[in-house]
Design an enzyme around this catalytic site. Structure first.
Site, mmCIF file in Angstrom:
data_model
loop_
_atom_site.group_PDB
_atom_site.id
_atom_site.type_symbol
_atom_site.label_atom_id
_atom_site.label_comp_id
_atom_site.label_asym_id
_atom_site.label_seq_id
_atom_site.Cartn_x
_atom_site.Cartn_y
_atom_site.Cartn_z
ATOM 1 N N ASP A 1 -92.935 -62.744 -19.581
ATOM 2 C CA ASP A 1 -91.600 -63.257 -19.909
ATOM 3 C C ASP A 1 -90.714 -62.034 -20.147
ATOM 4 O O ASP A 1 -91.197 -60.904 -20.217
ATOM 5 C CB ASP A 1 -91.668 -64.133 -21.183
ATOM 6 C CG ASP A 1 -90.291 -64.636 -21.623
ATOM 7 O OD1 ASP A 1 -89.521 -65.120 -20.773
ATOM 8 O OD2 ASP A 1 -89.975 -64.537 -22.831
ATOM 9 N N SER A 2 -89.427 -62.288 -20.331
ATOM 10 C CA SER A 2 -88.512 -61.192 -20.637
ATOM 11 C C SER A 2 -88.747 -60.641 -22.052
ATOM 12 O O SER A 2 -88.364 -59.511 -22.332
ATOM 13 C CB SER A 2 -87.068 -61.688 -20.536
ATOM 14 O OG SER A 2 -86.869 -62.770 -21.429
ATOM 15 N N CYS B 1 -91.467 -67.773 -18.025
ATOM 16 C CA CYS B 1 -90.035 -67.555 -18.177
ATOM 17 C C CYS B 1 -89.344 -68.455 -17.164
ATOM 18 O O CYS B 1 -89.625 -68.359 -15.959
ATOM 19 C CB CYS B 1 -89.725 -66.084 -17.908
ATOM 20 S SG CYS B 1 -87.953 -65.708 -17.867
ATOM 21 N N GLU C 1 -84.795 -64.392 -30.561
ATOM 22 C CA GLU C 1 -85.299 -63.011 -30.609
ATOM 23 C C GLU C 1 -85.045 -62.389 -31.987
ATOM 24 O O GLU C 1 -85.757 -61.495 -32.412
ATOM 25 C CB GLU C 1 -84.649 -62.152 -29.519
ATOM 26 C CG GLU C 1 -85.183 -62.394 -28.115
ATOM 27 C CD GLU C 1 -86.532 -61.701 -27.844
ATOM 28 O OE1 GLU C 1 -86.824 -60.660 -28.462
ATOM 29 O OE2 GLU C 1 -87.280 -62.223 -26.992
ATOM 30 N N CYS D 1 -86.076 -73.071 -21.438
ATOM 31 C CA CYS D 1 -86.181 -71.630 -21.695
ATOM 32 C C CYS D 1 -87.321 -71.477 -22.693
ATOM 33 O O CYS D 1 -87.372 -72.211 -23.694
ATOM 34 C CB CYS D 1 -84.888 -71.080 -22.285
ATOM 35 S SG CYS D 1 -85.028 -69.350 -22.841
ATOM 36 N N HIS E 1 -87.881 -69.402 -24.850
ATOM 37 C CA HIS E 1 -87.483 -68.970 -26.185
ATOM 38 C C HIS E 1 -87.120 -70.149 -27.088
ATOM 39 O O HIS E 1 -87.011 -69.977 -28.306
ATOM 40 C CB HIS E 1 -86.260 -68.043 -26.111
ATOM 41 C CG HIS E 1 -86.585 -66.625 -25.778
ATOM 42 N ND1 HIS E 1 -86.952 -66.213 -24.519
ATOM 43 C CD2 HIS E 1 -86.590 -65.509 -26.561
ATOM 44 C CE1 HIS E 1 -87.172 -64.911 -24.538
ATOM 45 N NE2 HIS E 1 -86.963 -64.454 -25.756
HETATM 46 N N1 DGL Z 1 -87.421 -66.868 -21.961
HETATM 47 C C1 DGL Z 1 -86.674 -66.817 -20.760
HETATM 48 C C2 DGL Z 1 -86.590 -68.148 -20.069
HETATM 49 O O1 DGL Z 1 -87.489 -68.956 -20.218
HETATM 50 C C3 DGL Z 1 -85.395 -66.048 -20.669
HETATM 51 C C4 DGL Z 1 -84.677 -65.528 -21.835
HETATM 52 C C5 DGL Z 1 -83.763 -64.381 -21.422
HETATM 53 O O2 DGL Z 1 -84.306 -63.301 -21.200
HETATM 54 O O3 DGL Z 1 -82.552 -64.591 -21.264
HETATM 55 O O4 DGL Z 1 -85.676 -68.423 -19.333
#
Ligand code: DGL
Length: 273
Positions: A12-13, A75, A155, A190, A192
């Site tokens: 993931d990012s 991600c 985050e 997402c 996150h």
């Molecule tokens: N967690 C990521 C997603 O599922 C992206 C979050 C990001 O880096 O903007 O899209």
């Protein structure tokens, strides 16, 4: 044989994909995992698709060089932008994304067909969720909301309290504060966002199902490993190898909420892609 050659690569990012890793570890306790958080390049969600494709290609290449037996793109932004290319490039490996499992979970949970998808700017702009949901339920009225600030809140570890609540109202009230045509499913598009689920649920109300892809991804991974005879025979779990491209202390501090277990900075290794 190197046990890590048997591992499943997940990326993931940032720390968001740890919500997926948590579900994978629960569903597949005999497997070992290598998780890569590309924290140096985060966020992916504000970047163009071409840039996300480049980042995802590097992350995937790093994990494949590590000798993984399967790849999970944990991600949504990278899945939306890069999954077809990654699948083609690594045709010898199972490569799973989160969009199709997320869409399937939302379609299974909806009664009215009205689904709201919360995702990053990039995921919303690409329209991948509308496509994936309507492939399963044609004409379903899908509304996508770009909620990029939720990535920063997650985050930061600000997953409850007044700031998270105010942001949730600002994003969601236009869609949910009316009695008319309210979605009955809120899909967290997402990785996150699951840590914000309690606040989101509080804002949209208990009659709206809040769903994410993680358990469906775990089921899909189990199915593909079984089908290809790649399941580990190990009886017990090993700790995942956690890698990040920047900010190890932050990764450990915030990541523990996402993974649902304490993380020490010494458990995370710095890598360069
Ligand atoms: N967690 C990521 C997603 O599922 C992206 C979050 C990001 O880096 O903007 O899209």
């Amino acid at each position: 044989m190197n046990t890590r050659q048997q591992a499943i690569g997940v990326f993931d990012s940032g720390v968001g994909g740890l919500t997926v890793l948590r579900a994978l570890m629960q569903a597949l306790p005999g497997e070992s995992f290598v998780y890569l958080g590309d924290t140096a390049r985060l966020p992916y969600g504000t970047k163009t698709a071409a840039t996300v494709q480049r980042y995802a290609a590097r992350a995937a290449q790093f994990l494949v060089q590590h000798g993984v037996k399967a790849l999970v793109v944990a991600c949504n932004t990278a899945s939306a932008a890069a999954l077809p290319a990654l699948r083609e490039h690594y045709a010898h490996l199972p490569v799973l994304g989160v969009i199709e499992p997320g869409a399937a979970s939302a379609v299974a949970a909806t009664r009215s067909g009205r689904i709201a998808v919360l995702a990053t700017e990039s995921t919303v702009a690409g329209g991948a969720y509308v496509q994936a949901i309507q492939a399963l339920r044609p004409q379903a009225p899908v509304q996508s909301l770009a909620c990029q600030l939720f990535v920063a809140l997650a985050e930061e570890g600000w997953v409850d309290g007044e700031v998270a609540l105010a942001a949730a109202h600002r994003y969601l009230d236009p869609l949910f504060a009316t009695a008319h045509n309210r979605p009955d499913v809120l899909l967290l598009g997402c990785t996150h966002f699951p840590v914000l689920a309690p606040v989101l649920s509080q804002v949209v109300g208990a009659d709206v199902a809040v769903v994410d892809a993680s358990h469906a991804v775990a089921a899909a991974l189990r199915a593909v490993l079984t089908e290809r005879d790649l399941l580990s025979g190990a009886a017990s779990a090993t700790a995942p190898l956690l890698l990040a491209t920047d900010g190890l202390a932050r990764f450990a501090r915030v990541g523990s909420t996402f993974l649902g277990q304490p993380l020490a900075v010494t458990q995370v290794q710095l890598v360069d892609l």
